[in-house]
Every structure is written in C-alpha cells, then in structure tokens.
Write an enzyme that holds these catalytic residues in place. Structure first.
Site, PDB file in Angstrom:
ATOM      1  CD  GLU A  29      -2.791   1.020   2.535  1.00 14.23           C
ATOM      2  OE1 GLU A  29      -3.298   2.061   2.972  1.00 14.23           O
ATOM      3  OE2 GLU A  29      -2.964  -0.109   3.033  1.00 14.23           O
ATOM      4  CG  ASP A 255     -31.597  39.458  -4.529  1.00  8.28           C
ATOM      5  OD1 ASP A 255     -31.532  40.610  -4.996  1.00  8.28           O
ATOM      6  OD2 ASP A 255     -31.964  38.470  -5.193  1.00  8.28           O
ATOM      7  CE  LYS A 277     -36.114  43.516  -7.139  1.00 11.10           C
ATOM      8  NZ  LYS A 277     -36.572  42.982  -8.431  1.00 11.10           N
ATOM      9  CG  MET A 390     -40.904  33.370  -1.282  1.00 17.99           C
ATOM     10  SD  MET A 390     -39.929  33.416   0.228  1.00 17.99           S
ATOM     11  CE  MET A 390     -40.141  35.123   0.672  1.00 17.99           C
TER      12      MET A 390
END
Length: 484
Positions: A29, A255, A277, A390
């Site tokens: 490994e 926003d 907004k 909303m």
C-alpha cells in the site's frame, strides 16, 4: 524586542523529473501511494518488488511510465535515479535502501520513518503545469491533506490549460508590452478576464483569440456579470464556482435574503451593493437593478449578482439576462441549490418516489390568485409533488383552490422555515391544515411548502404538526371577522 521569525526546518523546492527515473522500493500500500503521487509527473517510475500486491500490479499495467523490477532489492536498482522512496513497510529493508541511496548521492524518502528521510513529500494540488505543494513540518499528514482540499476547491479546474496558454504567449507579451504597468495589467486581465472565462467554459480557441485581442489592443479588460445562486442560506451549500467568482469580484450586488456570511465570502476589497427585495419593501426596482448591472459591466468591473437559491428559479434572472444581452455586456449563470431541494433535504423527503410521484412543480402561491387555476394544478391532482415558494401569506388560498380543484384534503404537506440553516423550523400535516400558516406571525423567515403524496415518505421526527395550530388559526380568524 521584536519576535524572531520562525525558521523552516525543511526548505520547499521543485525538482525536475521529466524523463528521469524515480525508484520506489516496495510492493504494498505504501509503495502504491507513492507511485500514484509521482505518477502525476513526467518521471519514469522504477518499482522494485519481488512480491507486488495486485493493486500495485494493476497500477503498473495501466501506467505507461512505470517499470516493474520483479526481483529482490539490490542497491544496483537505485543507480541513475534522481529520487528514491523506501516504501517496503519493513524497517530493516527501508533503512538499507536509505543508506544505499545516500552512498550513491541520491535523495531518499522513507515512508513513515522521518529519521531516515532527506526530503518529505508534500500534499499536492495538481493543475499542471501549475502545482502547489503543502508541507506541515511534522504537524502531520491530516493537516496537510485538509489544507490541500481547501486550496483545491479555490482553484478552477481550468487553471492548468490557462497557465499553458499564458506560457505560450509570454515571449510575445514581453516583446510587445513594456515592463511595468502595461505588462502587469495585461496579465491581470488575462487571468481575470475574458481569456480565463472562455477557458473555464472549455472554449480553448476562444480563450486564445481573446488573449490575442487583449494583447494587441492593450485595452482594459471588458466587464463581466455572473448571475450566481447563493443557495438557500447555508454557506457550505455554495458551489465551488460561486465561491471562486466571489473571491475574484470587484463588485457584489446582493439580494436581501442572501445571508451576510455568504456575502462575506467574497473578496475583501470588493464593493458590496445591497439591492434587497423583501415583501412590500424594495430598495431598488428591477429596472434599476438592470441598469446598475449594465453600468458596472460597461465600467469593466467583474460583478457577482448574488441571488438567493438558484437565479433561474423565481430569481428574475431572465429579465437581467435580457438587459445584459441587449446592452452587449458579457455574463454567465452559476446555478445554486434552490430552496425546494434544501427543504426536502431538511425533511429527508423524496421529491420523486417510485410508483407514487414522477414529476415536480415549482410555483409561488401567487400563481393561484387568478380566477382560473394554472395548468400545473392538473399535475398536482394527478400526483406531482408541488413546491410552493414564499407561500405563507397565501397558504389558505393555495389549500382552498387545490381542494376545490379535486386534490384530497388529506394530501401530505411539509413546511420549512429557513431551509438549510441552523434555526430552521419544520412542520407537517395535510392540505386541510395548511391555512394555519397564514396567521403564524412567528414565522418571519422564508417559508417553503411541499405538497404531494411523496411527502408521506419524509422523516417527521423533528417536525411539529400543523394541526396543533389549526384550531388557533380558526379561532383567530373568527375573532377578526367578529370585530369587523
């Protein structure tokens, strides 16, 4: 007295390995991990092991630059190599390899044996020909890998091809542009302007043409607007591309619903312009926002128009794209996680469910305010999952109109306030319970409502029943009617 600057015990360098041999001794490994690391370079891998494990053999078989020496280790196997890795997992053998390498004058790294190492391998961020190596001087590989992961997310996958294009133009730029501001401005515009954007879109020829135009015109880079989805609110749901654009922005136009924590992820020097907004309170009209984006783009600014959720889902991106297109300002769209998906994840709710629902509707409650039902109402009745954005203030009307249209009052409903955030609140019930939302003055955050039979498959362990507030809402409505 001023504190002394800490000194590095290991100095980072980049070694030329193109066409050179790098020897790896080991067959398990540890050897495979080093082979994969060095396999990202143009070196020739010389892997020495008389008992290589299947995964390492598979790697050698698929890597044209890997040579397997299937023999017991001998010092002669190291000759001609520019680096050696002792990765056998056997302390005695690793020590022998390290001693042989030093005798031959070859730098050696012994895996997990720092006392035997001449050099240490860093965590690597590969954007060839660009490479970033991260070392932590004994602080451990976990820290190095964590830092690598963070840096990897910050760098565009197109950085490598862009750097290659830059290298091909370097000589021309040095001939055509004088040292100083003109040359610095060209490279700044190259890596932050239209060539970089074209390369990020996979348009190699357009990136080359844009770079040549920039070089010959020696004009400032043109502006660019990115309409970016900020997601539902949680910072770690922002996309990698969105984060990169925020880090490069000159101006962030955001926003009101975008959390400050996400805006703060932008470049520290970026100008931040809120154009919030909220219901009943618009600081700027859509026409004013369109005009602002055009003005900033024409001024040569790199603009991020940051929108809650996804810009193409009730984000009015269509109007902004049309305005930018008509004005000749370059733009792109970066999708975000829309609130419906975040709300569904909060509820562990399948939006589609085999044998129950195979379609979805995204809508706002205001779509049901007209005299006639919109077309999607038929889909709801036939089994589609409906996500209402909303919709708290029109919940009663949504429920009433859908029930009138034939949707069962017992249809399952899930409601989330502040989806994805730590302060989210979850409610569940039926379509008949939905009107109780309308009088819930305590719900001040954005509310997402999901309606449909698939909702019944959600996890309701951490949600409140809407029915608990149904009678309160009816009593309040009756009292208000009596007062009138």
């Amino acid at each position: 007295m001023p504190q002394a600057t800490p000194k590095l015990n290991a100095f980072p360098v980049f070694m030329r390995v193109e066409g050179e041999a790098v020897a790896i001794v080991g067959g398990g490994e540890e050897a495979l991990a080093k082979a994969r690391l060095i396999g990202q370079s143009s070196a020739v891998l010389r892997i020495v092991s008389d008992a290589a494990e299947p995964e390492l053999l598979a790697f050698i078989a698929t890597n044209g630059a890997a040579i397997h020496i299937a023999a017991a280790y001998d010092a002669a196997h190291l000759e001609g190599a520019v680096m050696v890795f002792a990765a056998s997992g056997n302390e005695a053998l690793d020590r022998r390899v390290a001693e042989d390498a030093r005798r031959l004058g070859i730098p050696v790294n012994a895996v997990d044996r720092p006392e035997l190492c001449d050099f240490f391998t860093p965590a690597l961020v590969n954007r060839a020909p660009v490479a970033i190596a991260i070392g932590t001087e004994g602080a451990g590989p976990v820290l190095a890998q964590m830092l690598r992961s963070r840096i990897d997310r910050m760098l565009s996958p197109s950085l490598g091809p862009l750097a290659s294009l830059a290298a091909s133009l370097r000589g021309t730029a040095e001939r055509l542009l004088p040292k100083g501001n003109a040359r610095r401005r060209f490279w700044s515009d190259f890596f932050g302007g239209s060539p970089a954007r074209a390369m990020a879109a996979g348009q190699l020829s357009q990136a080359h043409d844009a770079a040549v135009d920039l070089l010959l015109s020696n004009a400032p880079a043109s502006g660019h607007v990115a309409l970016v989805g900020a997601g539902p609110g949680a910072e770690d749901l922002l996309t990698l591309r969105a984060h990169r654009l925020l880090m490069e922005a000159d101006v962030i136009v955001h926003d009101a619903l975008v959390p400050e924590a996400i805006v703060a992820m932008g470049r520290r020097a970026a100008e931040r312009l809120p154009v919030g907004k909220r219901k009943g309170c618009h600081t700027k009209s859509q026409a004013e926002i369109n005009a602002l984006l055009i003005e900033l783009g024409r001024d040569g600014k790199r603009v991020v128009r940051l929108k809650s959720g996804d810009p193409l889902v009730f984000g009015r991106a269509g109007e902004e794209m049309a305005a930018l297109r008509d004005a000749g300002v370059a733009y792109e769209v970066v999708p975000g996680v829309t609130a419906a998906f975040a709300a569904a994840a909060d509820f562990e709710l399948p939006l589609t469910l085999r044998g129950v629902s195979s379609s979805m509707v995204f809508t706002t409650g205001h779509d049901l305010k007209g005299n006639s039902l919109p077309d999607w109402a038929k889909l709801a009745i036939s089994g589609a999952t409906v996500a209402v954005y909303m919709g708290r203030s029109v919940a009663a009307e949504v429920a009433g109109r859908l029930i009138e249209a034939g949707l069962s009052p017992d249809t399952a409903v899930a409601v989330v306030e502040n989806a994805s955030l730590a302060n989210r609140r979850r409610f569940h019930g039926t379509l008949a319970d939905l009107p109780s939302l309308e009088v819930r003055a305590d719900l001040t955050g954005p509310v997402m409502t999901i309606i449909g039979d698939a909702v019944a498959g959600a996890n309701f362990e951490r949600s409140e029943p809407l029915a608990a507030h149904r009678h309160e809402g009816a009593a309040q409505t009756a009292a208000e009617g009596a007062e009138r």
